[in-house]
Design an enzyme around this catalytic site. Structure first.
Site, PDB file in Angstrom:
ATOM      1  N   GLY A  63       0.816  -1.209   0.000  1.00 18.18           N
ATOM      2  CA  GLY A  63       0.000   0.000   0.000  1.00 18.18           C
ATOM      3  C   GLY A  63       0.838   1.242   0.000  1.00 18.18           C
ATOM      4  O   GLY A  63       1.963   1.250  -0.492  1.00 18.18           O
ATOM      5  N   ILE A  83       3.071   3.906   1.473  1.00 19.40           N
ATOM      6  CA  ILE A  83       3.975   4.141   2.597  1.00 19.40           C
ATOM      7  C   ILE A  83       3.837   5.580   3.118  1.00 19.40           C
ATOM      8  O   ILE A  83       3.772   5.792   4.328  1.00 19.40           O
ATOM      9  CB  ILE A  83       5.430   3.812   2.197  1.00 19.40           C
ATOM     10  CG1 ILE A  83       5.517   2.335   1.785  1.00 19.40           C
ATOM     11  CG2 ILE A  83       6.385   4.098   3.351  1.00 19.40           C
ATOM     12  CD1 ILE A  83       6.831   1.937   1.167  1.00 19.40           C
ATOM     13  N   GLU A  98       0.821  16.971  -3.961  1.00 18.38           N
ATOM     14  CA  GLU A  98      -0.138  16.830  -5.056  1.00 18.38           C
ATOM     15  C   GLU A  98      -1.521  16.463  -4.551  1.00 18.38           C
ATOM     16  O   GLU A  98      -2.527  16.938  -5.043  1.00 18.38           O
ATOM     17  CB  GLU A  98       0.313  15.709  -5.995  1.00 18.38           C
ATOM     18  CG  GLU A  98       1.578  16.004  -6.718  1.00 18.38           C
ATOM     19  CD  GLU A  98       2.419  14.753  -6.864  1.00 18.38           C
ATOM     20  OE1 GLU A  98       2.575  14.002  -5.882  1.00 18.38           O
ATOM     21  OE2 GLU A  98       2.913  14.518  -7.966  1.00 18.38           O
ATOM     22  N   GLY A 149       4.571  12.773  -9.833  1.00 18.42           N
ATOM     23  CA  GLY A 149       5.333  13.959  -9.473  1.00 18.42           C
ATOM     24  C   GLY A 149       6.645  13.614  -8.800  1.00 18.42           C
ATOM     25  O   GLY A 149       7.296  14.474  -8.222  1.00 18.42           O
TER      26      GLY A 149
END
Lengths: 702, 625
Positions: B227, B229, B248, B346
């Site tokens: 999943g 972190i 973001e 990003g």
């Protein structure tokens, strides 16, 4: 169908030929016979059997054979019926002299349209209506009621105005200029100036085309035809009047500064047409161009027998942007004039003493041989020993046909007597240095145009789709004025450098934006109802801290609200202050005939007061854009002065090219102003500090 | 937010039903879909319904939260996916080769639209109703939606009163849209799962790298079966204060972090006091929280992901994830098992921005292994792995085994650092691979079997000097080799003589390696360090070596000359005793030169039972615990 048969028919019928001498029907028939036309001439008049020694037929059909050209000397009411008859005898072209068409108003216009349509359906070309016909010296054909046949020559003149056709004929006679054709175009219901240009471009007898225009039907076709013609031979045009469509409401600087005349000027410049400012100069140019070769450069050598007129000539040359080749005293390496005793070597002209005609001949000959000389101007005044006629002849015999020689005879009365011979010898002569220099300048510009590099228009990579969506939405919602925000958006999509900025709708937002883009910032009110922001206190520049941004926001909205309570305020545009630099204006206004016309000018008083601007038709090449800059009087400002560096000329040229692409891509942009466009040092991108556009409304849905 | 109550009347010419609106869609069009939870579900549904009538429609998206019905196999001839980031709903399509993936820096996407390089025919977006000025908010998704809507030829907007109004640069003028489709429907939601145990461990290390007052980014993406972190990191930051957020994506976890009081944004260099973000995915509670909340500034990607903007932020910490990393530091984060898995997102933008930031830290997190035990740290990247962060721009790498700082380090140093945070089961193999790959010198063959990284917890300690300087003690580490060399060459002749009892001690590669490669069981070494620009500076080394027959360990230590006489020896001695006792060792032995009075003093004043004898100028000590 070609209009060749109009000028070179094998048989001509005059419908409405008359025995009454004052009538057009009589004059035309008489002119045909007197002119010496060798083909078949068929007078048609049901009331007469014979006319001026020719058999007269009651109708075209009854002539029994095919006819190439029909001249109708009939009132407008009878014209249409004859067209049907024409078709039955395979007529290729008709000349309609009748009045009562377009020039009389709406009804006439309808009538004219019907006539043109009828001819089109019958495959007959139509000259006129409301014209005087034409003359063609190549086949002794005087199909007109203008006057007697002129001397044959290389000049073809055409005119929309019939009266001026007669003036042209008289003027060429007076100047002893030979004509190839003289054409009265009339209302140009079918055959237009464009058709005539296209035909004359290919016509072998025509060496120089001279024309008088009142208006042009299709700007695009005109430019193409004129450019094609000018590529082959000189085209000299005089344009008068303004178009109705040219008078329009405008709010842009560009629109205000441009007149309909500007568009014609730009169109002529593009297509290599030499533009005559006066009727006189039409034939001044024509004389020089029909007799002399084109100059290869701008260096003019002046030979004179008097200091004063010589200096006048030199001044005109300099004023016209050409160079005077220096005479002896100033030059370390003067032009040697063999066999001439030079009593007085002045500056910068070559003043010869009172010498005999042979002396002038020799002077011209040796000057022609010098590689520094591109053209020669001989200026003569009446002095004891001067024999103008002989001198002119001596000069004429010295010419080599490689470099142009033009002569000015000032106040030489007796020369008029022998002008015919001088002209026949091929030496164009003028009454004043100014007129000669003007002709020389026209020749030089035409020569330069002919040597122009192939026009290659740069296509920039742009975001055309973005512009399309902005414009179409604005058109859809009827918001046809694009203010600063959207205007910059459009320009940004076309590669213009736009200062970073955003629209704030509250003082808090304004501060946030200002902090994001960095101080100092410019703040400008955004309202669809306010065009001149700064006049109303809607602009603050160099705002340098958040507190000031907040204060000015409130102050500005309050002020505007007080002054223009009805204005809808969208907010305040906060943007990064543009760099310092030279302020120029670039813009576009769309001419209904010729399309987008680009403008360049220096900002401030140069535009406002001195109106020092240049125009050019889009699309524009880089060379043309740079030429636009160079042809302003303030060009020196761009090159740097008093220790200041010049600006990046190529960057401005690139801006003009981008507008050219934008306005060619989007015909719905009627006007565009980038004012000011701030240009900095070399290497820095010019910045669009403010911009505005006007769009065309969407066409009404059917 | 006060919307224009009569908006449906004011803009009635623009309003259409979903079906009528989507009838504008034509074969061959390129269609942009609104991002994440801002996906206009009603429009997507309507688009899928007309699938039979259209062909070759290219769907461009960043990532969407819906179930992407258009990506189903049966619509293959109607819709072609082209995604900038691979979300779970299109992963299968792309891995099967039915859809396409455009690898691109997130910050560059708006430029693709703005320049016209990637022309959009239609944009399907979701907005709030207009206010009295005719402005609508893009709500939870501003990101690349703003530039897409500014450039697409036809913009169809689902106007949803349930869309939160967001502050920042999220507004769009109603007249810049083409068709409005009213829809009063709940937004898509994203439930967050509790973080995985490995994430929690990694998060603890990361939290140690995030001082209070930092501005933090939490990267996109997820590790298969582990999943997100960064999610776990968010939870681990709750004890901090005055954090700033420039990221973001906003999630429920970030809302919780804000509510915990750890976030103030007061120490941000730009956008002070604001949480800057470009989109938001979470639950209704989160949407209510951001609605017209001036704390948040939703900005388009071209601002949020601009590495110049990020770099201007002081103390900027970026936290991103990797799927694999090689021993030279090449970070793969968009592919797994040879298939495209997520995207560039990003990561590069923020990694670079944080690296440039004054006092910033660019962190890449990675679980040491996959859930089936394969190492994610390998000598070479697997076939098909895509490098997102290059070996030249990687800074911190954090696994559940610790932190490796790679920037400016040689390949050899990186290799050793990365092996030391690899899973212990893989370290031997990695060392072999590294030798084979010539990443490290061939004489490392000698340390095979000794490449052991100590358990961190109990061996760590700090010592506060009288001057207020804090020294950190930790077990010696294979990456300490260059530091160790520095220390030894810096020692004075006297100190060297006292330690090695020889005037001509020569330190070759072998000798230094012997210091560094210890098994932390029989052979234990701790170092006292001070933080320096290049990493740590070793000021003291203490070591014991167990003689298993006697169950006694021989102890020795050395301290940099300028740090002597500050109680360090005593502290280290006691710390080593603690460690030895914990290992069940009965006592220490030591040999000290007669002249080395200080060392003798340490032993004699230790408080333990000390026996000593002298022979040929050397004292032999025996200490009983």
């Amino acid at each position: 169908m070609s209009i060749d048969k109009l000028f070179n028919p094998e048989s001509i019928a005059v419908v409405g030929a008359s025995r009454t001498e004052d009538k057009i029907g009589h004059t035309i028939l008489n002119n045909l016979i007197q002119g010496g036309y060798e083909g078949e001439i068929i007078p048609v008049n049901p009331a007469v059997n014979e006319l001026l020694g020719l058999t007269c037929y009651p109708s075209l059909v009854e002539y029994g054979k095919d006819v190439d050209l029909v001249i109708m000397a009939l009132p407008s009411a009878q014209v249409k019926a004859v067209i049907d008859e024409c078709a039955r005898v395979n007529v290729k072209a008709v000349i309609v002299t009748a009045i009562g068409y377009c020039e009389t108003g709406r009804e006439g216009a309808v009538l004219e349209q019907e006539l043109a349509e009828l001819c089109r359906r019958r495959d007959i070309r139509l000259l006129g209506p409301n014209c005087l016909g034409f003359m063609n010296t190549a086949n002794n054909l005087n199909a007109s009621f203008v006057g007697d046949m002129p001397v044959p020559g290389g000049i073809t003149a055409f005119s929309q105005s019939g009266v001026l056709c007669s003036v042209m004929l008289e003027m060429t006679k007076e100047k002893h200029l030979g004509l190839s054709k003289l054409i009265s175009v009339g209302n140009k219901a079918d055959i237009t100036g464009v058709d005539i240009l296209a035909y004359l471009a290919k016509d072998e007898q025509t060496k120089v085309i001279v024309g008088y225009l009142e208006d042009i039907v299709s700007g695009k076709n005109f430019i193409k035809a004129a450019e094609d013609a000018a590529n082959k031979k000189p085209v000299i045009l005089l344009k008068s009047g303004t178009t109705q469509a040219g008078v329009k409401a405008t709010i842009s600087h560009t629109g205000i500064l441009a007149s309909a005349d500007t568009a014609y000027g730009a169109a002529f410049k593009r297509s290599g047409v030499i533009r005559a400012a006066t009727f006189e100069s039409l034939f001044d140019y024509a004389a020089a161009l029909s007799m002399q070769p084109l100059p290869k450069g701008n260096n003019v050598f002046i030979i004179t027998n008097a200091g004063g007129p010589g200096i006048m000539a030199a001044d005109s040359v300099e004023e016209a942007g050409m160079n005077v080749v220096e005479g002896e005293a100033k030059s370390s390496n003067p032009i040697p004039l063999q066999g001439v005793s030079q009593t007085n070597a002045g500056n910068p002209i070559q003043v010869l003493g009172d010498i005999d005609p042979t002396g002038y001949g020799n002077a011209v000959k040796s000057a022609l041989g010098d590689p520094r000389v591109d053209s020669i101007l001989v200026v003569l005044t009446p002095r004891t020993m001067a024999k103008p006629a002989e001198t002119a002849k001596a000069i004429a015999t010295s010419m080599d046909g490689v470099k142009p020689v033009l002569a000015v005879f000032m106040g030489c009365r007796n020369i008029t007597l022998s002008r015919k011979e001088i002209i026949e010898a091929g030496l164009p002569c003028y009454d004043s240095p100014e007129r000669a220099v003007e002709s020389l300048k026209g020749m030089g510009e035409y020569a330069a145009w002919k040597q122009r590099p192939p026009r290659s228009v740069t296509r920039f990579k742009v975001n055309r789709r973005r512009v399309e969506r902005i414009l179409s939405r604005r058109q859809r919602t009827g918001m046809l004025q694009l203010g600063e925000v959207k205007g910059k958006d459009v320009l940004g999509a076309y590669g213009f450098h736009v200062p970073e900025g955003a629209l704030a709708s509250s003082d808090e937002e304004a501060v946030e934006i200002a902090e994001r883009i960095g101080f100092p910032v410019a703040m400008k009110i955004v309202s669809p109802d306010i065009v001149h922001k700064s006049d109303l206190g809607g602009v603050f520049l160099n705002v340098s801290n958040p507190e000031a941004v907040e204060d000015y926001y409130d102050l500005m909205t309050l002020k505007i609200h007080k002054k223009v309570p009805e204005a809808r305020i969208h907010g305040v545009y906060v943007e990064k202050m543009a760099m310092k630099g030279l302020e120029v204006i670039i813009g576009m206004t769309r001419d209904p005939q010729f399309g987008p016309m680009l403008m360049f000018g220096l900002g401030g008083i140069f535009v406002e007061v001195m109106k020092d601007v240049t125009f050019h038709l889009a699309p524009i090449t880089e060379q043309e854009a740079i030429q636009m800059l160079k042809s302003t009087k303030s060009y020196a400002m761009l090159q740097g002065r008093r220790g200041q560096d010049g600006v990046d000329i190529a960057a401005i040229a690139s801006g003009l090219q981008r507008i050219s692409q934008l306005t060619t891509d989007f015909p719905q942009i009627l006007e565009l102003d980038i004012n000011p466009f701030i240009v900095g040092d070399f290497g820095s991108e010019p910045v669009v500090a403010d911009a505005r556009m006007t769009l065309a409304p969407l066409p009404e849905k059917q | 937010m006060d919307y224009d109550a009569n908006w449906k009347e004011t803009y009635k010419d623009m309003i259409k039903t979903p079906k009528r609106a989507l009838s504008q869609l034509q074969s061959g069009h390129r269609v942009f879909l609104g991002t994440g939870c801002g996906e206009p579900t009603v429009l997507v549904e309507a688009m899928t319904k007309i699938a039979g009538n259209i062909a070759d429609v290219e769907i461009v998206e960043l990532l969407t939260k819906g179930n992407a019905p258009y990506a189903e196999k049966k619509f293959a001839s109607c819709f072609k996916i082209n995604s900038f980031f691979i979300g779970h709903n299109v992963r299968e399509v792309i891995q099967e080769g039915r859809g396409d993936y455009t690898p691109v820096l997130m910050s560059d996407i708006p430029r693709l639209f703005n320049s016209g390089q990637l022309p959009l025919d239609v944009a399907l977006i979701q907005v709030t109703p207009p206010d009295s000025r005719g402005k609508m908010s893009l709500g939870v998704s501003v990101d690349i939606v703003k530039s897409a809507a500014e450039n697409a030829s036809l913009v169809i907007a689902q106007v949803n009163p349930q869309m939160p109004w967001t502050r920042g640069d999220s507004l769009i003028d109603v007249y810049d849209l083409d068709i409005l489709v009213p829809a009063d429907v709940p937004l898509l939601e994203r439930e967050s799962k509790p973080p995985h145990a490995i994430s929690v461990k990694i998060a603890e290390f990361v939290a140690g790298l995030v001082p209070s007052g930092s501005t933090v980014e939490f990267g996109l993406g997820r590790i298969p079966k582990v999943g997100r972190i960064p999610q776990a990191v968010i939870n681990a930051l709750k004890g901090k204060h005055d954090l700033g957020i420039h990221t973001e994506l906003i999630t429920d976890a970030i809302m919780d972090l804000i509510k915990s009081g750890a976030v103030s944004g007061n120490r941000k260099s730009t956008d002070r006091g604001k949480v800057v973000t470009s989109f938001c995915m979470g639950t209704k509670e989160l949407y209510d929280f951001i609605d017209d909340n001036p704390l948040f500034s939703f900005r388009p990607t071209e601002y949020v992901n601009d590495s110049n903007v990020i770099g201007k932020q002081n103390r900027m910490v970026s936290i991103n994830m990797a799927l694999e990393i090689d021993l030279t530091g090449q970070v793969c984060s968009d592919s797994e098992d040879g298939f495209f898995y997520s995207g560039v997102g990003g990561q590069v933008d923020f990694n670079r921005g944080a690296a440039r930031s004054e006092g910033g830290r660019a962190i890449i997190t990675i679980p040491s292994t996959t859930t089936d035990g394969k190492s994610r740290i390998n000598a070479h990247l697997s076939r098909g792995a895509g490098v997102v962060v290059s070996r030249a721009t990687v800074h911190y790498v954090v696994s559940e085994y610790g932190v490796a700082y790679l920037h400016g380090k040689s390949v050899q140093d990186r290799t050793l650092a990365l092996i030391s945070i690899a899973h212990p089961d893989h370290r031997e193999q990695l060392l072999k691979d590294a030798i084979k790959a010539k990443f490290i010198r061939q004489d490392f063959v000698e340390v095979e079997g000794k490449f052991v990284v100590a358990p961190q917890d109990m061996m760590k300690a700090t010592y506060l000097l009288d001057t207020g300087t804090k020294l950190y003690f930790r077990p010696i580490h294979p990456t300490d080799e260059p530091l160790m060399r520095d220390l030894l060459y810096d020692l004075s002749k006297e100190t060297l003589y006292y330690r090695f009892m020889s005037h001509n001690q020569h330190f070759g590669q072998r000798e230094i390696q012997n210091f560094v490669y210890v098994d932390h069981r029989k052979d234990v070494a701790i170092v006292g360090t001070l933080p320096e620009a290049h990493g740590d500076d070793i000021v003291a080394v203490g070591r014991y070596y167990l003689d298993e027959r006697s169950n006694r360990a021989e102890v020795a230590f050395v301290i940099r000359d300028e740090w002597q006489n500050k109680g360090l020896g005593t502290f280290m001695f006691k710390h080593l005793i603690t460690l030895a006792k914990a290992s069940g060792i009965a006592g220490f032995t030591a040999e000290v030169l007669r002249d080395n009075k200080r060392m003798q003093a340490i032993f004699n004043h230790s408080g333990y039972k000390v026996q000593s004898s002298v022979e040929e100028g050397v004292y032999s000590f025996r200490i009983e615990f």
